[in-house]
Design a protein around this motif. Structure first.
Motif, mmCIF file in Angstrom:
data_model
loop_
_atom_site.group_PDB
_atom_site.id
_atom_site.type_symbol
_atom_site.label_atom_id
_atom_site.label_comp_id
_atom_site.label_asym_id
_atom_site.label_seq_id
_atom_site.Cartn_x
_atom_site.Cartn_y
_atom_site.Cartn_z
ATOM 1 N N MET A 1 35.386 39.887 35.988
ATOM 2 C CA MET A 1 36.934 39.841 36.678
ATOM 3 C C MET A 1 37.524 41.205 36.021
ATOM 4 O O MET A 1 37.350 41.557 34.846
ATOM 5 C CB MET A 1 37.655 38.627 36.636
ATOM 6 C CG MET A 1 36.950 37.564 37.793
ATOM 7 S SD MET A 1 37.972 36.257 37.780
ATOM 8 C CE MET A 1 37.144 35.284 38.714
ATOM 9 N N GLU A 2 38.470 41.796 36.865
ATOM 10 C CA GLU A 2 39.155 42.921 36.286
ATOM 11 C C GLU A 2 40.520 42.637 36.862
ATOM 12 O O GLU A 2 41.088 41.930 37.496
ATOM 13 C CB GLU A 2 38.903 44.232 36.684
ATOM 14 C CG GLU A 2 36.997 44.240 35.980
ATOM 15 C CD GLU A 2 36.704 45.603 36.509
ATOM 16 O OE1 GLU A 2 35.313 45.856 36.598
ATOM 17 O OE2 GLU A 2 37.375 46.540 37.423
ATOM 18 N N ASP A 3 41.602 43.544 36.219
ATOM 19 C CA ASP A 3 43.019 43.658 36.555
ATOM 20 C C ASP A 3 43.131 44.534 37.850
ATOM 21 O O ASP A 3 43.453 45.402 37.771
ATOM 22 C CB ASP A 3 43.650 44.144 35.602
ATOM 23 C CG ASP A 3 45.298 44.026 35.658
ATOM 24 O OD1 ASP A 3 45.760 45.225 35.102
ATOM 25 O OD2 ASP A 3 45.541 43.698 36.543
ATOM 26 N N ILE A 4 42.864 43.823 38.822
ATOM 27 C CA ILE A 4 42.989 44.502 40.278
ATOM 28 C C ILE A 4 43.414 43.534 41.255
ATOM 29 O O ILE A 4 43.758 42.574 41.030
ATOM 30 C CB ILE A 4 41.412 44.736 40.909
ATOM 31 C CG1 ILE A 4 40.559 43.329 41.016
ATOM 32 C CG2 ILE A 4 40.561 45.792 40.011
ATOM 33 C CD1 ILE A 4 39.285 43.630 41.870
ATOM 34 N N LYS A 5 44.076 44.384 42.068
ATOM 35 C CA LYS A 5 45.068 43.672 43.242
ATOM 36 C C LYS A 5 44.164 43.048 44.172
ATOM 37 O O LYS A 5 43.039 43.272 44.520
ATOM 38 C CB LYS A 5 45.990 44.533 44.221
ATOM 39 C CG LYS A 5 46.993 45.138 43.133
ATOM 40 C CD LYS A 5 48.016 44.229 42.954
ATOM 41 C CE LYS A 5 49.149 44.865 42.026
ATOM 42 N NZ LYS A 5 49.270 44.248 40.720
ATOM 43 N N ILE A 6 44.613 41.711 44.611
ATOM 44 C CA ILE A 6 43.819 40.983 45.547
ATOM 45 C C ILE A 6 44.546 40.558 46.806
ATOM 46 O O ILE A 6 45.775 40.695 46.579
ATOM 47 C CB ILE A 6 43.353 39.708 44.738
ATOM 48 C CG1 ILE A 6 44.516 39.012 43.930
ATOM 49 C CG2 ILE A 6 42.141 40.131 43.717
ATOM 50 C CD1 ILE A 6 43.993 37.778 43.314
#
Lengths: 94, 223
Positions: free
Chosen positions: B1-6
């Motif tokens: 997982m990464e720091d991305i918008k969901i």
């Protein structure tokens, strides 16, 4: 327009908070394994959550081995409750 | 997982998935309940048979206690070894089980006291002075585990050996310097001791964990 907490509305930070919600404490290795993230990225996100007061991060030394232990705070629990409430309201309104 | 918008739906999916993943393999307390109630019923049934059918069943009760004690010790050892491997996370169920087994292990001293009385009451004399050797060995183990206690790893072993050592010394003293032990007295005392340990170390924590798991499941539905 319902505003979602920007700190929680992120894939990795939300995953971290969800895990910590279910346990009393978890260490860095466990969080990295469960979230399948890199150590550097996880460390940055933990710092952000800790600065916001959502989690406690304790760095321990067990023998010669350093260990980072994380646990969710009351503020973090309230934030997650508010976040899920906002999510439900948003999805119900669609 | 990464720091991305969901998206919002993805958020709910992540929460659900992470909670399910975390709770996978967590101890839910049901083995404690099953083992505890089977033991408790077994103790009651054997006692009824010994009192109302044939006193010879009391000897079978001693064997029953030996077998269940062996199973309990092996189960604890396997459980603790598994927890060591998963020591990266601590949950409410761990706290309940560690606490319950700490109490149960301390009371193992009473169990050992009962076993010594049973050995003399039923004429198993071959044990002889080996009991002193065993008690002495356990006492030395206490000393060494006290030194290792600083790491926190030997804590539960220490409680078990202290309890067992005092129980053995107490049993030896009673059989050597006390009155002759009757088999029925052993049966009654031993049954109460076992039932007490079973209730404290198995049934009560088992129920507490089941209630906690139900609360967790209900909370997950609300989320």
């Amino acid at each position: 327009m319902i505003e979602l907490d920007p700190l929680l509305h992120s894939q990795l930070r939300l995953a971290i908070m969800s895990i910590l919600l279910s346990v009393e404490s978890a260490d860095f290795v466990y969080l990295r394994t469960q979230t399948e993230s890199t150590a550097g990225n996880l460390s940055i996100q933990l710092d952000k959550l800790s600065e916001a007061g959502y989690i406690n991060v304790n760095k321990l030394n067990e023998g010669n081995r350093p260990r980072t232990l994380c646990s969710i705070t009351e503020k973090g629990r309230d934030a997650m409750a508010a976040y899920t409430q906002a999510l439900r309201s948003y999805l119900a309104g669609l | 997982m990464e720091d991305i918008k969901i998206t919002e739906q993805e958020s709910l999916d992540i929460i659900q998935k992470m909670i399910d993943k975390t709770r996978q393999g967590m101890f839910n307390g049901k083995p404690l309940l099953w083992f505890g109630y089977v033991l408790a019923i077994g103790i009651i049934v054997f006692n009824l048979l010994a009192f109302y059918v044939n006193e010879a069943w009391a000897e079978n009760l001693v064997i029953f206690y030996l077998i269940t004690l062996g199973v309990a010790i092996i189960s604890i050892t396997i459980f603790m070894e598994n927890r060591k491997k998963k020591s990266h996370v601590s949950s409410y169920s761990d706290r309940i089980v560690y606490g319950a087994w700490s109490i149960g292990l301390i009371f193992m001293g009473l169990v050992c006291y009962f076993f010594l009385q049973a050995i003399y009451a039923y004429g198993i004399v071959a044990v002889g002075y080996m009991q002193f050797v065993l008690a002495g060995f356990l006492y030395m183990t206490n000393l060494f585990s006290g030194i290792a206690q600083s790491t926190g790893k030997m804590l539960l072993v220490t409680k078990a050996t202290y309890g067992v050592t005092f129980g053995l010394f107490g049993g030896i003293a009673t059989t050597l310097f006390g009155d002759n032990v009757s088999s029925m007295k052993v049966l009654i005392e031993g049954s109460f001791i076992f039932l007490f340990v079973v209730v404290v170390a198995l049934i009560i924590p088992g129920h507490r964990l089941c209630v906690w798991n139900r609360q967790q499941t209900d909370a997950k539905k609300v989320a």
